[in-house]
Design an enzyme around this catalytic site. Structure first.
Site, PDB file in Angstrom:
ATOM      1  N   CYS A 114       0.836  -1.195   0.000  1.00  9.79           N
ATOM      2  CA  CYS A 114       0.000   0.000   0.000  1.00  9.79           C
ATOM      3  C   CYS A 114       0.879   1.256   0.000  1.00  9.79           C
ATOM      4  CB  CYS A 114      -0.992  -0.035   1.154  1.00  9.79           C
ATOM      5  SG  CYS A 114      -2.378   1.137   0.955  1.00  9.79           S
ATOM      6  N   HIS A 198      -3.573  -5.268   1.531  1.00  6.22           N
ATOM      7  CA  HIS A 198      -3.232  -5.664   2.883  1.00  6.22           C
ATOM      8  C   HIS A 198      -3.779  -7.069   3.139  1.00  6.22           C
ATOM      9  CE1 HIS A 198      -1.835  -1.712   4.119  1.00  6.22           C
ATOM     10  NE2 HIS A 198      -2.943  -1.162   3.652  1.00  6.22           N
TER      11      HIS A 198
END
Length: 260
Positions: A114, A198
């Site tokens: 991310c 994630h």
């Protein structure tokens, strides 16, 4: 009072401390261990991505701000960030950015998740969380533009034939150059890996296959070891152990009465 509970950790995001599990009953370094340095960004976010790596047999994780540890590790992980540009500036101030660039040039693996993935990109255009734009580390053929609307999702897919799932929560959206190898809504080029997902490292088969690939990139003899238990089972055991200890050692009714 609760006694010390071996094998119990609290997810980093909840404990506000990353790496509390480090050294919890772990034996001394073995020659075939795979060493992972996870960078403790000042504005680190969704740090639970690191937990699954730390529970993998033969994988030793250090959460660090020391450029020397980042240099020594077999694999480096840049986790998520609540402010990508600010944490990227911090990487440059500490010298860690230079270490990561040198590692990648030498074919030594680095994974960005991310916000960490965004830092590995060519450019970052952010008028949402940051103030304008900045060049990234340039390790991936990717440009990032932030949008006001946050991307939220529970993506699923495959990598090298292994099922993978995760979750997404981000403003930055990547544009990946044609021809770059896709990697979980991100990209892989050379020894640099980047994903927006994630939670993907909690997928046991994917995690072990990916670790084995980057271990070979790093020249490490590490191989996956069948522990007979996956990360989800370990986390469930941790929760049950904690619940049993609370039931045995704490008057829960009295505690709840005080809370009311």
């Amino acid at each position: 009072m609760l006694p010390y509970l071996a094998g119990v950790w609290v997810d980093g995001e909840d404990a506000l401390e990353v790496g509390r599990w480090r050294g919890d009953g772990v034996a001394a370094d073995a020659a075939d261990d795979l060493t992972v340095a996870a960078v403790r960004l000042p504005r680190i976010s969704n740090a639970t991505d690191i937990d699954a790596l730390a529970q993998e047999p033969g994988v030793r994780v250090v959460v660090t701000v020391d450029p020397r540890e980042v240099e020594r590790a077999d694999v480096v992980v840049l986790p998520g960030s609540r402010s990508t540009l600010s944490d990227l500036a911090w990487l440059r101030e500490t010298g860690i950015a230079d270490v990561i660039v040198r590692r990648a040039a030498a074919g030594r693996p680095v994974l960005g998740v991310c916000g960490g993935f965004q830092m590995l990109a060519r450019t970052i255009d952010d008028d949402v969380e940051g103030d304008g734009g900045a060049p990234g580390l340039g390790l991936l053929p990717v440009d990032i533009r932030f949008h006001a609307e946050k991307v939220l999702g529970r993506p699923t897919g495959q990598w090298r034939g292994h099922a993978v799932d995760g979750y997404t929560i981000h403003h930055g959206r990547p544009t990946v150059d044609p021809g770059a190898e896709p990697f979980l809504d991100g990209a892989h080029t050379g020894s640099a890996w980047g994903t927006m997902w994630h939670g993907s490292l909690e997928c046991d088969d994917f995690r072990r296959a990916w670790l084995w690939e980057v271990a070979r990139e790093a020249g490490s003899p590490w191989q996956p070891r069948d522990s007979g238990r996956g990360f989800a089972a370990l986390r469930e055991q941790m929760i049950e152990t904690t619940a049993d200890a609370i039931e045995t050692h704490i008057d829960a009714d009295a505690l709840l009465g005080l809370a009311r």
